[in-house]
Design a protein around this motif. Structure first.
Motif: not given
Length: 158
Positions: A58-63, A130-135
Motif C-alpha cells: 500500500a502506498d501510504v504517502g507520496k514516498n 537515500w531510502d529508509a527501510k524498516l522490516s
C-alpha cells in the motif's frame, strides 16, 4: 495457472494471481499457491510439497510504502534423507546384489517439515540517493521425522 506432469510420477500445479486492487494502483496484491508430488528412481521414495504465498503493498504517502507478506511451506516425504543407499562393492571389490534403485528407506519412514513466515515492511524514499527501510519477520517451524535403515545379512561392504 500451470499444471505439469513429468517423469518419476511428478505432478505440479501452480496458481499465480496479482495486480492492483484499487483503480489508483495504490493497493497491490499477489497470491501464489503450488502443489508438487513425486516419486523417484530410488525405490519406495515418494514426497510432496505445498507452498502458499501472499503479499500486499500500500502506498501510504507520496514516498512511503507499507507491505505485508505471509508464506507457508510444507514438505512431506517418507524419507528424511534419500542419500542412504547400499554399498555397491564388498571389501574384496566384488559387486553386491544391490542396484542403483535399491534403497534403505523404510516403508514407515516420515519427514514432515512445516514453515510459516509473516513479514511487515515500511519503506520511505528520502531523496534520490537515500531510502529508509524498516522490516520485521517472524518465522515458525515444525519438523518431525522418523527414519531408520534396513539391515541385510550380507558380507561387510566398503
Amino acid at each position: 495457472m500451470c499444471i505439469r506432469d513429468s517423469r518419476w510420477d511428478q505432478r505440479r500445479g501452480v496458481a499465480d494471481v496479482g495486480g492492483p486492487i484499487n483503480s489508483a494502483g495504490t493497493l497491490r496484491a499477489r497470491f501464489v499457491a503450488a502443489h508438487d508430488e513425486s516419486r523417484s528412481w530410488v525405490n519406495r521414495y515418494k514426497g510432496e510439497q505445498q507452498v502458499i504465498y501472499g503479499v500486499a503493498e500500500a502506498d501510504v504517502g507520496k514516498n512511503t510504502m507499507l507491505n505485508m507478506s505471509i508464506e507457508h511451506n510444507r514438505q512431506e516425504s517418507n524419507a528424511a534423507d534419500t542419500g542412504r543407499g547400499y554399498q555397491v562393492l564388498y571389501t574384496d571389490l566384488t559387486p553386491t546384489p544391490f542396484s542403483r534403485h535399491d534403497s534403505s528407506i523404510p516403508e514407515w519412514g516420515l519427514y514432515d517439515n512445516k514453515r510459516t513466515s509473516l513479514s511487515f515492511g515500511l519503506e520511505h524514499k528520502i531523496n534520490q540517493d537515500w531510502d529508509a527501510k524498516l522490516s520485521y519477520t517472524r518465522t515458525a517451524r515444525e519438523l518431525f521425522f522418523r527414519r531408520g535403515m534396513g539391515v541385510n545379512n550380507v558380507n561387510t561392504c566398503l
